[in-house]
Design a protein around this motif. Structure first.
Motif, PDB file in Angstrom:
ATOM      1  N   ALA A 214      -3.882 104.160  -8.392  1.00 10.47           N
ATOM      2  CA  ALA A 214      -3.325 104.211  -9.751  1.00 10.47           C
ATOM      3  C   ALA A 214      -2.101 103.309  -9.886  1.00 10.47           C
ATOM      4  O   ALA A 214      -1.812 102.792 -10.969  1.00 10.47           O
ATOM      5  N   CYS A 215      -1.390 103.121  -8.774  1.00 13.07           N
ATOM      6  CA  CYS A 215      -0.213 102.254  -8.798  1.00 13.07           C
ATOM      7  C   CYS A 215      -0.576 100.779  -8.755  1.00 13.07           C
ATOM      8  O   CYS A 215       0.197  99.925  -9.224  1.00 13.07           O
ATOM      9  N   ARG A 216      -1.736 100.453  -8.194  1.00 15.87           N
ATOM     10  CA  ARG A 216      -2.083  99.048  -7.951  1.00 15.87           C
ATOM     11  C   ARG A 216      -3.115  98.490  -8.930  1.00 15.87           C
ATOM     12  O   ARG A 216      -3.161  97.281  -9.146  1.00 15.87           O
TER      13      ARG A 216
ATOM     14  N   GLU B 170       9.120 104.267  -5.863  1.00 14.98           N
ATOM     15  CA  GLU B 170       9.019 102.852  -6.219  1.00 14.98           C
ATOM     16  C   GLU B 170       7.618 102.523  -6.726  1.00 14.98           C
ATOM     17  O   GLU B 170       7.450 101.820  -7.737  1.00 14.98           O
ATOM     18  N   GLU B 171       6.592 103.049  -6.033  1.00 15.56           N
ATOM     19  CA  GLU B 171       5.205 102.792  -6.438  1.00 15.56           C
ATOM     20  C   GLU B 171       4.904 103.408  -7.803  1.00 15.56           C
ATOM     21  O   GLU B 171       4.141 102.855  -8.600  1.00 15.56           O
ATOM     22  N   GLN B 172       5.490 104.566  -8.072  1.00 15.11           N
ATOM     23  CA  GLN B 172       5.192 105.273  -9.320  1.00 15.11           C
ATOM     24  C   GLN B 172       5.525 104.443 -10.558  1.00 15.11           C
ATOM     25  O   GLN B 172       4.909 104.632 -11.617  1.00 15.11           O
ATOM     26  N   GLN B 173       6.459 103.519 -10.431  1.00 16.27           N
ATOM     27  CA  GLN B 173       6.837 102.683 -11.567  1.00 16.27           C
ATOM     28  C   GLN B 173       5.639 101.921 -12.129  1.00 16.27           C
ATOM     29  O   GLN B 173       5.612 101.576 -13.313  1.00 16.27           O
ATOM     30  N   ASN B 174       4.645 101.663 -11.269  1.00 13.70           N
ATOM     31  CA  ASN B 174       3.518 100.807 -11.657  1.00 13.70           C
ATOM     32  C   ASN B 174       2.301 101.588 -12.164  1.00 13.70           C
ATOM     33  O   ASN B 174       1.270 100.979 -12.460  1.00 13.70           O
ATOM     34  N   ILE B 175       2.393 102.912 -12.251  1.00 12.45           N
ATOM     35  CA  ILE B 175       1.258 103.705 -12.717  1.00 12.45           C
ATOM     36  C   ILE B 175       1.074 103.519 -14.226  1.00 12.45           C
ATOM     37  O   ILE B 175       2.018 103.664 -15.000  1.00 12.45           O
ATOM     38  N   ASN B 176      -0.143 103.188 -14.627  1.00  7.72           N
ATOM     39  CA  ASN B 176      -0.438 102.955 -16.042  1.00  7.72           C
ATOM     40  C   ASN B 176      -1.517 103.883 -16.585  1.00  7.72           C
ATOM     41  O   ASN B 176      -2.003 103.671 -17.696  1.00  7.72           O
ATOM     42  N   CYS B 177      -1.904 104.887 -15.828  1.00  6.83           N
ATOM     43  CA  CYS B 177      -2.990 105.775 -16.251  1.00  6.83           C
ATOM     44  C   CYS B 177      -2.602 107.225 -15.996  1.00  6.83           C
ATOM     45  O   CYS B 177      -1.679 107.507 -15.224  1.00  6.83           O
TER      46      CYS B 177
ATOM     47  N   MET C  60       7.701 111.606 -12.339  1.00  6.61           N
ATOM     48  CA  MET C  60       6.739 111.022 -13.267  1.00  6.61           C
ATOM     49  C   MET C  60       7.197 111.212 -14.715  1.00  6.61           C
ATOM     50  O   MET C  60       7.095 110.293 -15.536  1.00  6.61           O
ATOM     51  N   LYS C  61       7.695 112.382 -15.034  1.00  9.07           N
ATOM     52  CA  LYS C  61       8.175 112.652 -16.390  1.00  9.07           C
ATOM     53  C   LYS C  61       9.336 111.738 -16.746  1.00  9.07           C
ATOM     54  O   LYS C  61       9.407 111.200 -17.866  1.00  9.07           O
ATOM     55  N   SER C  62      10.251 111.533 -15.794  1.00 15.60           N
ATOM     56  CA  SER C  62      11.419 110.696 -16.066  1.00 15.60           C
ATOM     57  C   SER C  62      11.036 109.241 -16.309  1.00 15.60           C
ATOM     58  O   SER C  62      11.781 108.491 -16.957  1.00 15.60           O
ATOM     59  N   LYS C  63       9.869 108.855 -15.796  1.00 15.76           N
ATOM     60  CA  LYS C  63       9.394 107.480 -15.975  1.00 15.76           C
ATOM     61  C   LYS C  63       8.422 107.354 -17.143  1.00 15.76           C
ATOM     62  O   LYS C  63       7.854 106.281 -17.370  1.00 15.76           O
ATOM     63  N   GLY C  64       8.197 108.447 -17.845  1.00 12.62           N
ATOM     64  CA  GLY C  64       7.285 108.416 -18.982  1.00 12.62           C
ATOM     65  C   GLY C  64       5.826 108.333 -18.584  1.00 12.62           C
ATOM     66  O   GLY C  64       4.990 107.875 -19.371  1.00 12.62           O
ATOM     67  N   LYS C  65       5.495 108.805 -17.372  1.00  8.25           N
ATOM     68  CA  LYS C  65       4.119 108.755 -16.875  1.00  8.25           C
ATOM     69  C   LYS C  65       3.418 110.089 -17.138  1.00  8.25           C
ATOM     70  O   LYS C  65       4.060 111.142 -17.236  1.00  8.25           O
ATOM     71  N   SER C  66       2.100 110.028 -17.251  1.00  5.96           N
ATOM     72  CA  SER C  66       1.300 111.229 -17.501  1.00  5.96           C
ATOM     73  C   SER C  66       0.862 111.856 -16.180  1.00  5.96           C
ATOM     74  O   SER C  66       0.094 111.240 -15.423  1.00  5.96           O
ATOM     75  N   PHE C  67       1.356 113.060 -15.910  1.00  2.29           N
ATOM     76  CA  PHE C  67       0.978 113.773 -14.686  1.00  2.29           C
ATOM     77  C   PHE C  67       0.847 115.261 -14.977  1.00  2.29           C
ATOM     78  O   PHE C  67       1.797 115.900 -15.438  1.00  2.29           O
TER      79      PHE C  67
END
Length: 272
Positions: free
Chosen positions: A172-174, A192-199, A223-230
């Motif tokens: 998901a990161c790559r 660091e990897e979580q920054q690149n999650i787009n899904c 994930m929440k702090s980065k605006g990612k869906s988890f």
């Protein structure tokens, strides 16, 4: 209706191998699900899980991370992994992560068997090459999106178990085109990897699997702090590998609920 099941080769030089399953009456426009193996490889259990998702209406594909150019590495052959797994299953689970007790148990094996088990164990648990595995998984998702006639042009998602769960998160990161990733009792990607999650990402964990489940709330916070869906579910009175119905760790209530939830997740990210 039945299933079409086959081992195929793919990649630029056909160097990779994977187990493919789909409904035999459908030959196009199927969204794809990558099933990422446990440490034990694409064994009978992972093949069965692949077939379950094919029966649910997806092109299901399990890449064999231990094979190159049509052959398993010697220390990771099916027979060698089965031998190592039988040995590990004979031990209390607390011994698995206790180096001194594990080495003592290995030392009591007959010499030739001990040599085989030690080499296979070290190759599986000590020699994991995430970079190499991710490279293959990226080729896998590209193959399913762009080359496989049944899933060409459709969305691709990933589901991984244990080692494969961690790899599902890394994929998901790559892979910027991945539609979603499910993690079954696998380690979270680094911050660091979580920054690149787009899904969207969905995690399934056992409460008693403390080494992994204790890190999940912090992963969710990151994930929440980065605006990612988890989203995630931690099942009470449940340990590691609860979805594997070929092992003593299987927990039917947790596995049933997780299967229903992951099917809903797939429908939302691939079909709506």
């Amino acid at each position: 209706m039945g299933l079409e099941k086959q081992w195929i080769t793919y990649g630029k030089n056909q160097e990779y191998t994977g187990y493919l399953a789909k409904m035999d009456c459908v030959n196009e426009n199927l969204p794809a699900v990558i099933l990422i193996q446990e440490i034990w490889g694409v064994d009978a259990h992972i093949q069965d899980v692949t077939e379950r998702f094919a029966q649910a209406g997806y092109l299901a594909f399990a890449p064999d991370l231990y094979a190159r150019n049509g052959k398993r590495l010697e220390d990771l052959s099916t027979d060698r992994i089965d031998e190592a797994r039988s040995f590990m299953d004979s031990l209390p689970h607390s011994v698995w992560n206790n180096l001194e007790e594990r080495q003592k148990a290995m030392s009591e094996l007959p010499e030739k068997k001990r040599s085989r088990v030690v080499k296979t164990y070290e190759r599986m648990f000590g020699g994991m090459n995430n970079a190499e595995y991710i490279e293959q998984l990226l080729v896998t998702s590209e193959y399913l999106r762009e080359e496989c006639l049944v899933s060409k042009g459709e969305g691709v998602a990933s589901i991984g178990f244990c080692m494969g769960g961690a790899l599902s998160g890394l994929l998901a990161c790559r892979d910027r085109q991945l539609k979603g990733a499910a993690i079954f009792y696998g380690n979270a990607p680094s911050e660091e990897e979580q920054q690149n999650i787009n899904c969207p990402v969905y995690g399934f964990y056992g409460e008693q699997d403390k080494r992994i489940s204790d890190q999940v709330p912090y992963f969710a916070k990151q994930m929440k702090s980065k605006g990612k869906s988890f989203h995630y579910k931690i099942y009470p009175n449940t340990g590691h590998a609860f979805f594997n119905d070929a092992r003593a760790a299987y927990q039917i209530d947790s596995a049933r609920d997780a299967y229903q939830k992951v099917l809903t997740f797939l429908h939302e990210i691939l079909l709506t």
